[in-house]
Design a protein around this motif. Structure first.
Motif, PDB file in Angstrom:
ATOM      1  N   THR A 257     -37.463  49.835  99.214  1.00  0.00           N
ATOM      2  CA  THR A 257     -38.135  49.289  98.036  1.00  0.00           C
ATOM      3  C   THR A 257     -38.672  47.915  98.385  1.00  0.00           C
ATOM      4  O   THR A 257     -38.370  47.372  99.448  1.00  0.00           O
ATOM      5  N   ALA A 258     -39.455  47.356  97.477  1.00  0.00           N
ATOM      6  CA  ALA A 258     -40.007  46.020  97.723  1.00  0.00           C
ATOM      7  C   ALA A 258     -38.906  44.977  97.852  1.00  0.00           C
ATOM      8  O   ALA A 258     -39.080  43.959  98.522  1.00  0.00           O
ATOM      9  N   GLU A 259     -37.771  45.214  97.222  1.00  0.00           N
ATOM     10  CA  GLU A 259     -36.675  44.250  97.246  1.00  0.00           C
ATOM     11  C   GLU A 259     -35.670  44.524  98.360  1.00  0.00           C
ATOM     12  O   GLU A 259     -34.965  43.609  98.808  1.00  0.00           O
ATOM     13  N   LYS A 260     -35.578  45.764  98.820  1.00  0.00           N
ATOM     14  CA  LYS A 260     -34.546  46.144  99.781  1.00  0.00           C
ATOM     15  C   LYS A 260     -35.170  46.990 100.885  1.00  0.00           C
ATOM     16  O   LYS A 260     -35.392  48.183 100.721  1.00  0.00           O
ATOM     17  N   HIS A 261     -35.435  46.350 102.044  1.00  0.00           N
ATOM     18  CA  HIS A 261     -36.073  47.078 103.137  1.00  0.00           C
ATOM     19  C   HIS A 261     -35.831  46.390 104.484  1.00  0.00           C
ATOM     20  O   HIS A 261     -36.732  46.284 105.306  1.00  0.00           O
ATOM     21  N   PHE A 262     -34.584  45.972 104.715  1.00  0.00           N
ATOM     22  CA  PHE A 262     -34.341  45.232 105.957  1.00  0.00           C
ATOM     23  C   PHE A 262     -34.610  46.079 107.202  1.00  0.00           C
ATOM     24  O   PHE A 262     -35.070  45.560 108.215  1.00  0.00           O
ATOM     25  N   ALA A 263     -34.316  47.385 107.147  1.00  0.00           N
ATOM     26  CA  ALA A 263     -34.559  48.226 108.317  1.00  0.00           C
ATOM     27  C   ALA A 263     -36.024  48.150 108.747  1.00  0.00           C
ATOM     28  O   ALA A 263     -36.333  48.084 109.946  1.00  0.00           O
ATOM     29  N   PHE A 264     -36.920  48.146 107.770  1.00  0.00           N
ATOM     30  CA  PHE A 264     -38.344  48.005 108.092  1.00  0.00           C
ATOM     31  C   PHE A 264     -38.610  46.637 108.709  1.00  0.00           C
ATOM     32  O   PHE A 264     -39.309  46.520 109.712  1.00  0.00           O
ATOM     33  N   GLU A 265     -38.068  45.589 108.118  1.00  0.00           N
ATOM     34  CA  GLU A 265     -38.296  44.238 108.626  1.00  0.00           C
ATOM     35  C   GLU A 265     -37.765  44.070 110.041  1.00  0.00           C
ATOM     36  O   GLU A 265     -38.415  43.442 110.890  1.00  0.00           O
ATOM     37  N   ALA A 266     -36.580  44.637 110.309  1.00  0.00           N
ATOM     38  CA  ALA A 266     -36.007  44.535 111.645  1.00  0.00           C
ATOM     39  C   ALA A 266     -36.914  45.191 112.671  1.00  0.00           C
ATOM     40  O   ALA A 266     -37.155  44.654 113.762  1.00  0.00           O
ATOM     41  N   ALA A 267     -37.429  46.377 112.341  1.00  0.00           N
ATOM     42  CA  ALA A 267     -38.351  47.074 113.241  1.00  0.00           C
ATOM     43  C   ALA A 267     -39.628  46.262 113.447  1.00  0.00           C
ATOM     44  O   ALA A 267     -40.162  46.185 114.558  1.00  0.00           O
ATOM     45  N   ALA A 268     -40.128  45.643 112.372  1.00  0.00           N
ATOM     46  CA  ALA A 268     -41.348  44.838 112.477  1.00  0.00           C
ATOM     47  C   ALA A 268     -41.113  43.590 113.318  1.00  0.00           C
ATOM     48  O   ALA A 268     -41.969  43.214 114.126  1.00  0.00           O
ATOM     49  N   TRP A 269     -39.962  42.941 113.129  1.00  0.00           N
ATOM     50  CA  TRP A 269     -39.628  41.785 113.976  1.00  0.00           C
ATOM     51  C   TRP A 269     -39.649  42.192 115.440  1.00  0.00           C
ATOM     52  O   TRP A 269     -40.227  41.479 116.297  1.00  0.00           O
ATOM     53  N   TYR A 270     -38.989  43.275 115.764  1.00  0.00           N
ATOM     54  CA  TYR A 270     -38.909  43.741 117.145  1.00  0.00           C
ATOM     55  C   TYR A 270     -40.302  44.035 117.694  1.00  0.00           C
ATOM     56  O   TYR A 270     -40.615  43.698 118.840  1.00  0.00           O
ATOM     57  N   TRP A 271     -41.144  44.646 116.875  1.00  0.00           N
ATOM     58  CA  TRP A 271     -42.493  44.987 117.327  1.00  0.00           C
ATOM     59  C   TRP A 271     -43.331  43.743 117.589  1.00  0.00           C
ATOM     60  O   TRP A 271     -44.083  43.690 118.573  1.00  0.00           O
ATOM     61  N   HIS A 272     -43.216  42.755 116.743  1.00  0.00           N
ATOM     62  CA  HIS A 272     -43.952  41.509 116.981  1.00  0.00           C
ATOM     63  C   HIS A 272     -43.449  40.806 118.246  1.00  0.00           C
ATOM     64  O   HIS A 272     -44.239  40.200 118.993  1.00  0.00           O
ATOM     65  N   PHE A 273     -42.147  40.889 118.493  1.00  0.00           N
ATOM     66  CA  PHE A 273     -41.597  40.336 119.731  1.00  0.00           C
ATOM     67  C   PHE A 273     -42.208  41.029 120.944  1.00  0.00           C
ATOM     68  O   PHE A 273     -42.597  40.382 121.931  1.00  0.00           O
TER      69      PHE A 273
END
Length: 288
Positions: A257-273
């Motif tokens: 959800t817009a409020e709860k999506h850390f798994a997506f954020e973690a994957a995005a952080w890794y991809w930007h790295f």
């Protein structure tokens, strides 16, 4: 799996996956070492299979716990700290390889070649005829003559692909924040496709290097640093694309959800790295 709630903090118990992962990783590394030394790859395949089973089982457990509402804000902070330290460890991992490349080019070559900066006369005792130039396959021309991988062919295309994938994953994140499921899924699908396209083009690049350029892992210091840096990065791109694929399937299933999506954020952080590391590779390995 049994669990205990200490105050507001969820603590899982009786998980077999850490020990299964340890056995799988050890078996994979041992089998890989044997394979590289001319033995059968059976042990490597067994270890890899154990790792795949572990990943499916452990990730499935975490997903079920997350969707079951076990995780609160404190757990979310723990996950963020854990992912941050993991990415930091990856930064140090690549820093070691970039450091090896820098040392070889800026220190070892001048010493061996007897440049004006070298005060030790190393070349007089080891390789008097060694010439200081980069790229080099080392004293004695290890592996024979080779061609240098240029920056403006497939590497430049792959740079454009990875930069584009950084845009698409960010666009997908915006869609998630706006509760736009369609934008989220399209953005993730595009990112995954670009990631696997990058890996495919890199495989083509490697095939061309081995078959037509005599550029191999055994081709002296240039070949070893080239393939170690680009190879490990390609492995990280592969892992990132797989992680994003899992996130894509979860998004299709209605997770996040817009409020709860850390798994997506973690994957995005890794991809930007992964994107940032590639920019460093493109400049210091291919271009300069």
């Amino acid at each position: 799996m049994s669990e205990v709630h200490h105050g507001s903090y969820y603590v899982p118990h009786s998980s077999v996956w850490p020990i299964v992962g340890s056995v799988g990783l050890f078996t994979t590394m041992l089998g890989g070492a044997n394979w590289l030394n001319g033995h059968s790859n059976t042990l490597f395949i067994i270890g890899l299979s154990i790792m795949i089973v572990m990943l499916f089982g452990w990730f499935g457990t975490v997903i079920r716990e997350s969707e079951g509402g076990f995780y609160n804000a404190q757990m979310d902070r723990s996950f963020r700290w854990g992912m941050s330290w993991f990415i930091f460890s990856e930064v140090m991992f690549f820093a070691a390889f970039f450091g090896a490349l820098f040392y070889a080019r800026e220190f070892a070559l001048p010493w061996l070649g007897g440049s004006a900066e070298s005060k030790f006369g190393t070349h007089e005792f080891l390789w008097p005829n060694f010439e200081t130039h980069w790229p080099t396959n080392g004293p004695g021309f290890v592996g024979g003559s080779f061609e240098v991988m240029g920056a403006w062919g497939l590497p430049a295309i792959n740079t454009l692909i990875l930069l584009s994938s950084g845009v698409t994953v960010t666009w997908a994140h915006w869609g998630l924040l706006k509760n736009n499921r369609r934008q989220l899924i399209i953005g993730l699908a595009a990112t995954v496709a670009l990631g696997f396209l990058f890996v495919t083009l890199q495989a083509i690049e490697y095939s061309h290097a081995y078959q037509h350029m005599n550029l191999k892992l055994s081709t002296g210091i240039y070949g070893s640093t080239f393939f170690m840096l680009t190879g490990f990065h390609g492995l990280h791109v592969t892992m990132g694309a797989i992680i994003l694929s899992v996130v894509l399937f979860r998004s299709i299933a209605g997770h996040f959800t817009a409020e709860k999506h850390f798994a997506f954020e973690a994957a995005a952080w890794y991809w930007h790295f992964v994107d940032v590391v590639w920019l460093g590779l493109f400049v210091f390995v291919y271009w300069l």
